[in-house]
Design an enzyme around this catalytic site. Structure first.
Site, PDB file in Angstrom:
ATOM      1  N   ARG A  28     135.942  68.933  24.360  1.00  0.00           N
ATOM      2  CA  ARG A  28     134.830  69.760  24.843  1.00  0.00           C
ATOM      3  C   ARG A  28     133.732  69.840  23.787  1.00  0.00           C
ATOM      4  O   ARG A  28     134.016  69.997  22.595  1.00  0.00           O
ATOM      5  CB  ARG A  28     135.332  71.169  25.198  1.00  0.00           C
ATOM      6  CG  ARG A  28     136.246  71.169  26.394  1.00  0.00           C
ATOM      7  CD  ARG A  28     136.671  72.554  26.810  1.00  0.00           C
ATOM      8  NE  ARG A  28     137.798  72.452  27.724  1.00  0.00           N
ATOM      9  CZ  ARG A  28     137.711  72.186  29.020  1.00  0.00           C
ATOM     10  NH1 ARG A  28     136.505  72.034  29.571  1.00  0.00           N
ATOM     11  NH2 ARG A  28     138.786  72.091  29.764  1.00  0.00           N
ATOM     12  N   ASP A  29     132.484  69.741  24.274  1.00  0.00           N
ATOM     13  CA  ASP A  29     131.339  69.858  23.373  1.00  0.00           C
ATOM     14  C   ASP A  29     131.287  71.274  22.805  1.00  0.00           C
ATOM     15  O   ASP A  29     131.511  72.255  23.517  1.00  0.00           O
ATOM     16  CB  ASP A  29     130.041  69.527  24.118  1.00  0.00           C
ATOM     17  CG  ASP A  29     128.891  69.258  23.174  1.00  0.00           C
ATOM     18  OD1 ASP A  29     128.447  68.101  23.091  1.00  0.00           O
ATOM     19  OD2 ASP A  29     128.422  70.230  22.512  1.00  0.00           O
ATOM     20  N   ILE A  30     130.981  71.375  21.526  1.00  0.00           N
ATOM     21  CA  ILE A  30     130.973  72.666  20.837  1.00  0.00           C
ATOM     22  C   ILE A  30     129.791  73.538  21.282  1.00  0.00           C
ATOM     23  O   ILE A  30     129.830  74.766  21.129  1.00  0.00           O
ATOM     24  CB  ILE A  30     130.939  72.431  19.301  1.00  0.00           C
ATOM     25  CG1 ILE A  30     131.518  73.617  18.558  1.00  0.00           C
ATOM     26  CG2 ILE A  30     129.563  72.058  18.805  1.00  0.00           C
ATOM     27  CD1 ILE A  30     131.824  73.325  17.098  1.00  0.00           C
ATOM     28  N   ASN A  86     123.161  58.980  24.401  1.00  0.00           N
ATOM     29  CA  ASN A  86     121.883  59.054  23.681  1.00  0.00           C
ATOM     30  C   ASN A  86     121.872  58.033  22.546  1.00  0.00           C
ATOM     31  O   ASN A  86     122.896  57.786  21.915  1.00  0.00           O
ATOM     32  CB  ASN A  86     121.683  60.459  23.094  1.00  0.00           C
ATOM     33  CG  ASN A  86     121.537  61.523  24.168  1.00  0.00           C
ATOM     34  OD1 ASN A  86     120.898  61.286  25.190  1.00  0.00           O
ATOM     35  ND2 ASN A  86     122.134  62.683  23.961  1.00  0.00           N
ATOM     36  N   GLU A  94     122.287  62.892  17.792  1.00  0.00           N
ATOM     37  CA  GLU A  94     122.506  63.720  16.592  1.00  0.00           C
ATOM     38  C   GLU A  94     123.725  63.269  15.799  1.00  0.00           C
ATOM     39  O   GLU A  94     123.755  63.417  14.581  1.00  0.00           O
ATOM     40  CB  GLU A  94     122.690  65.188  16.994  1.00  0.00           C
ATOM     41  CG  GLU A  94     121.435  65.822  17.577  1.00  0.00           C
ATOM     42  CD  GLU A  94     121.683  67.217  18.107  1.00  0.00           C
ATOM     43  OE1 GLU A  94     122.852  67.652  18.139  1.00  0.00           O
ATOM     44  OE2 GLU A  94     120.696  67.861  18.505  1.00  0.00           O
ATOM     45  N   VAL A  95     124.731  62.778  16.497  1.00  0.00           N
ATOM     46  CA  VAL A  95     125.954  62.321  15.830  1.00  0.00           C
ATOM     47  C   VAL A  95     126.031  60.806  16.000  1.00  0.00           C
ATOM     48  O   VAL A  95     126.066  60.300  17.134  1.00  0.00           O
ATOM     49  CB  VAL A  95     127.214  63.000  16.417  1.00  0.00           C
ATOM     50  CG1 VAL A  95     128.465  62.465  15.723  1.00  0.00           C
ATOM     51  CG2 VAL A  95     127.122  64.520  16.279  1.00  0.00           C
ATOM     52  N   HIS A  99     128.950  58.076  21.737  1.00  0.00           N
ATOM     53  CA  HIS A  99     129.738  58.966  22.598  1.00  0.00           C
ATOM     54  C   HIS A  99     129.071  59.089  23.952  1.00  0.00           C
ATOM     55  O   HIS A  99     127.846  58.973  24.075  1.00  0.00           O
ATOM     56  CB  HIS A  99     129.901  60.346  21.962  1.00  0.00           C
ATOM     57  CG  HIS A  99     128.607  60.949  21.487  1.00  0.00           C
ATOM     58  ND1 HIS A  99     128.016  60.590  20.299  1.00  0.00           N
ATOM     59  CD2 HIS A  99     127.786  61.870  22.051  1.00  0.00           C
ATOM     60  CE1 HIS A  99     126.888  61.270  20.141  1.00  0.00           C
ATOM     61  NE2 HIS A  99     126.722  62.043  21.205  1.00  0.00           N
ATOM     62  N   MET A 100     129.898  59.356  24.948  1.00  0.00           N
ATOM     63  CA  MET A 100     129.424  59.592  26.309  1.00  0.00           C
ATOM     64  C   MET A 100     129.568  61.080  26.614  1.00  0.00           C
ATOM     65  O   MET A 100     130.640  61.654  26.426  1.00  0.00           O
ATOM     66  CB  MET A 100     130.272  58.769  27.282  1.00  0.00           C
ATOM     67  CG  MET A 100     129.978  59.040  28.751  1.00  0.00           C
ATOM     68  SD  MET A 100     131.170  58.166  29.785  1.00  0.00           S
ATOM     69  CE  MET A 100     130.456  56.533  29.783  1.00  0.00           C
ATOM     70  N   HIS A 101     128.482  61.702  27.055  1.00  0.00           N
ATOM     71  CA  HIS A 101     128.542  63.092  27.516  1.00  0.00           C
ATOM     72  C   HIS A 101     128.942  63.099  28.991  1.00  0.00           C
ATOM     73  O   HIS A 101     128.364  62.345  29.790  1.00  0.00           O
ATOM     74  CB  HIS A 101     127.171  63.763  27.429  1.00  0.00           C
ATOM     75  CG  HIS A 101     126.607  63.907  26.050  1.00  0.00           C
ATOM     76  ND1 HIS A 101     126.592  65.098  25.375  1.00  0.00           N
ATOM     77  CD2 HIS A 101     126.019  63.004  25.217  1.00  0.00           C
ATOM     78  CE1 HIS A 101     126.017  64.938  24.188  1.00  0.00           C
ATOM     79  NE2 HIS A 101     125.654  63.672  24.072  1.00  0.00           N
TER      80      HIS A 101
HETATM   81  P1  AMP Z   1     124.091  63.650  20.709  1.00  0.00           P
HETATM   82  O1  AMP Z   1     122.838  64.479  20.641  1.00  0.00           O
HETATM   83  O2  AMP Z   1     124.136  62.759  21.920  1.00  0.00           O
HETATM   84  O3  AMP Z   1     124.365  62.921  19.423  1.00  0.00           O
HETATM   85  O4  AMP Z   1     125.263  64.684  20.949  1.00  0.00           O
HETATM   86  C1  AMP Z   1     126.076  65.186  19.933  1.00  0.00           C
HETATM   87  C2  AMP Z   1     126.901  66.274  20.549  1.00  0.00           C
HETATM   88  O5  AMP Z   1     127.986  66.561  19.700  1.00  0.00           O
HETATM   89  C3  AMP Z   1     126.122  67.590  20.739  1.00  0.00           C
HETATM   90  O6  AMP Z   1     126.147  67.932  22.130  1.00  0.00           O
HETATM   91  C4  AMP Z   1     126.901  68.583  19.885  1.00  0.00           C
HETATM   92  O7  AMP Z   1     126.962  69.863  20.448  1.00  0.00           O
HETATM   93  C5  AMP Z   1     128.262  67.931  19.797  1.00  0.00           C
HETATM   94  N1  AMP Z   1     129.077  68.265  18.647  1.00  0.00           N
HETATM   95  C6  AMP Z   1     128.703  68.227  17.344  1.00  0.00           C
HETATM   96  N2  AMP Z   1     129.729  68.583  16.554  1.00  0.00           N
HETATM   97  C7  AMP Z   1     130.773  68.851  17.375  1.00  0.00           C
HETATM   98  C8  AMP Z   1     132.120  69.278  17.171  1.00  0.00           C
HETATM   99  N3  AMP Z   1     132.615  69.508  15.932  1.00  0.00           N
HETATM  100  N4  AMP Z   1     132.919  69.451  18.248  1.00  0.00           N
HETATM  101  C9  AMP Z   1     132.436  69.235  19.486  1.00  0.00           C
HETATM  102  N5  AMP Z   1     131.186  68.826  19.744  1.00  0.00           N
HETATM  103  C10 AMP Z   1     130.360  68.647  18.703  1.00  0.00           C
END
Ligand code: AMP
Length: 118
Positions: A28-30, A86, A94-95, A99-101
């Site tokens: 689950r997304d944080i 993204n 951001e990460v 990853h796939m949302h």
């Molecule tokens: P993106 O903007 O596509 O890179 O999405 C990165 C996602 O990772 C964001 O929706 C964040 O809320 C999520 N995220 C970052 N750190 C964590 C974590 N430790 N556990 C779960 N989700 C995270």
């Protein structure tokens, strides 16, 4: 370069894991953007969609089969959901571990919010 998702795969930091197999992990997304917001990630490190190669095809195909299973398990398959990947700055990434949302649980509206400058 490794990210926080590498630590989640290694179980070095906690995550609310909903699915795992040999190639992918889902949790689950944080900071959820919808009632259901799950991330599905390949266990192998791929920084962005730009870095995908033919060697990644099995793992990236698995993102979709895992997403379909998760959507069914979470009860959102019939009503529908959105899958997003993204890439880099304009994509809002951001990460830097691909990853796939999976976003669902309500009607999500138009795919993008139109800005006046568009
Ligand atoms: P993106 O903007 O596509 O890179 O999405 C990165 C996602 O990772 C964001 O929706 C964040 O809320 C999520 N995220 C970052 N750190 C964590 C974590 N430790 N556990 C779960 N989700 C995270």
């Amino acid at each position: 370069m490794s990210t926080i998702f590498t630590k989640i795969i290694a179980k070095e930091i906690p995550a609310d894991i909903v699915y795992e197999d040999d190639l992918v992990l889902a949790f689950r997304d944080i900071a959820p953007q919808a009632p259901l917001h799950i991330l599905v990630i390949p266990k192998q490190e791929i920084a962005t969609a730009n870095d995908v190669t033919a060697d990644d095809e099995l793992a990236l195909g698995r993102l979709f089969t895992a997403a379909a299973k998760i959507a069914a398990d979470q009860g959102i398959a019939e009503n529908g959901y959105r899958l997003i990947v993204n890439c880099n700055a304009h994509g809002g990434q951001e990460v830097f571990h691909l990853h796939m949302h999976i976003l669902g649980g309500r009607s999500l509206g138009p795919m993008l919010t139109k800005r006046e400058t568009d």
